[in-house]
Design a protein around this motif. Sequence first.
Motif, PDB file in Angstrom:
ATOM      1  N   HIS A  70       0.817  -1.211   0.000  1.00 43.66           N
ATOM      2  CA  HIS A  70       0.000   0.000   0.000  1.00 43.66           C
ATOM      3  C   HIS A  70       0.853   1.265   0.000  1.00 43.66           C
ATOM      4  CE1 HIS A  70      -4.191  -1.475   0.370  1.00 43.66           C
ATOM      5  NE2 HIS A  70      -3.575  -2.568   0.773  1.00 43.66           N
TER       6      HIS A  70
ATOM      7  N   LYS B 125      -4.391   1.643   2.329  1.00 41.74           N
ATOM      8  CA  LYS B 125      -4.473   1.533   3.787  1.00 41.74           C
ATOM      9  C   LYS B 125      -3.803   2.723   4.446  1.00 41.74           C
ATOM     10  CE  LYS B 125      -4.655  -3.517   4.312  1.00 41.74           C
ATOM     11  NZ  LYS B 125      -3.967  -4.695   4.908  1.00 41.74           N
TER      12      LYS B 125
ATOM     13  N   GLN C 148      -2.841   1.299   9.695  1.00 47.48           N
ATOM     14  CA  GLN C 148      -3.192  -0.036   9.221  1.00 47.48           C
ATOM     15  C   GLN C 148      -1.976  -0.746   8.623  1.00 47.48           C
ATOM     16  OE1 GLN C 148      -6.274   1.255   6.530  1.00 47.48           O
ATOM     17  NE2 GLN C 148      -7.921   0.640   7.908  1.00 47.48           N
TER      18      GLN C 148
END
Length: 451
Positions: free
Chosen positions: A255, A440, A444
Amino acid sequence: MTDVTRPAEPTTALRAEGQGGLSRILGWAMWDWGSQPFNTVITTFVFAVYLTSESFGSTNTTSTALAISTAVSGLLVALLAPVLGQNSDRSGRGVRNLRIQTWILAAISAALFFVRPEPAFLVVGLVLLGAGSIISEIASVNYNASIEQVASPRNVGRVSGFGWGMGYLGGILVLLLIYFLFIQPDVGLFGVTGDAGLDIRVSMIVCGVWILLFTLPAFFVLKDTPKEAVPRIGVVDSYKLVWDSLRRLWGQSRHTVFFLGASALFRDGLAGVFAFGAILAAGTFGLSAGEVIIFGAVANIVAGIATMLFGLLDDVLGPKRVILISLVALTALGLGIFVLHDGGKTVFWTLGLAMTAFVGPAQASSRSFLARVIPEGQGGEIFGLYATTGRVVSFLAPAAFGLFIWIGSVVTGETNTQYWGILGIALVLVAGLAVLIPVKTPEQQVGSQAG
């Protein structure tokens, strides 16, 4: 879930607690304040305009030459940023490199004094401007990576926002200073006039001195971390290491790679807001040259203050939410300018200033987002990739702006459809927003790495 970052703090560049108080943060932010004249005065409002004036040749010739020079310098930044950032990480000499790069930037800025308003000096001016752009971008990589020395996961948002806001305020202060002391008066300070472009050229010396002096506090605060001596490697091996790091980052924190792509898109849109704002102000809303400068001053003040305030929200809501809020607001306000363009100067002053309040927060939160997830010892390299991805797509906003102006002329049959260009900028912002939504958050990402 008040502190989700704690389990993984040892794996990230940011420390659990900040390494000093307000004085250290202020010293760090002074680099933003001190280096900003190159962006605000030299590449945006003053020298680039001077270099494309009729004194250096026809408008088409100078504008095309500037575009080519900008493209070449951007390509070199894209190629060099991650490698030089990685070398700073390996050697542990990021601050030393930043200091040297800053002094070179100051020298280049002052050297622009020698660019006389004659066609023979066009190439000299373009070479110096291009070299300065490269040095400025590479220095920013090392500076962004140094945020880990003054920020913690708890305050990185406000620290990043404060630094970015200081940059806006410093840039506009030096712009107003040189405008009222040298450029606007018929006879300025020390008897400087506009003959032979002396007012502009002396302003370049002021910018060089400003950069040299006001960045000094950062170098009293920032220190290199001693590392064991590492063997020198060649250019090819450096790129191999960058590629290996990128593959490792893809496997460990996919991410983060997605965010680099998303930020490249929306940062290009953010750059377009300021780059084409002055063009719209004059061409669509009828602001005079003086009014454009006044608007630019007010816009930078609004952007600086808003960025600092949104930095506080960054630490509460998280950087992703601040970026999303900013992008949605910018898109809505841009559409408002398009729909209400017949409203004249009042519409531009109202909605245009509102837009500037959201540009800085998105940029600053983008920096704090990345700072929260960078593995320890990779700050220079990752921020180098951050610079590279931004440069790779830097053609999108200008291309979209021009494309929609053409579409507007086809649709309406009007000769001035410049206001349609705002739709192109909005489209780039929406593209970045769409890619960002599934990414994210730093909490996270760090939490998943810890698990």
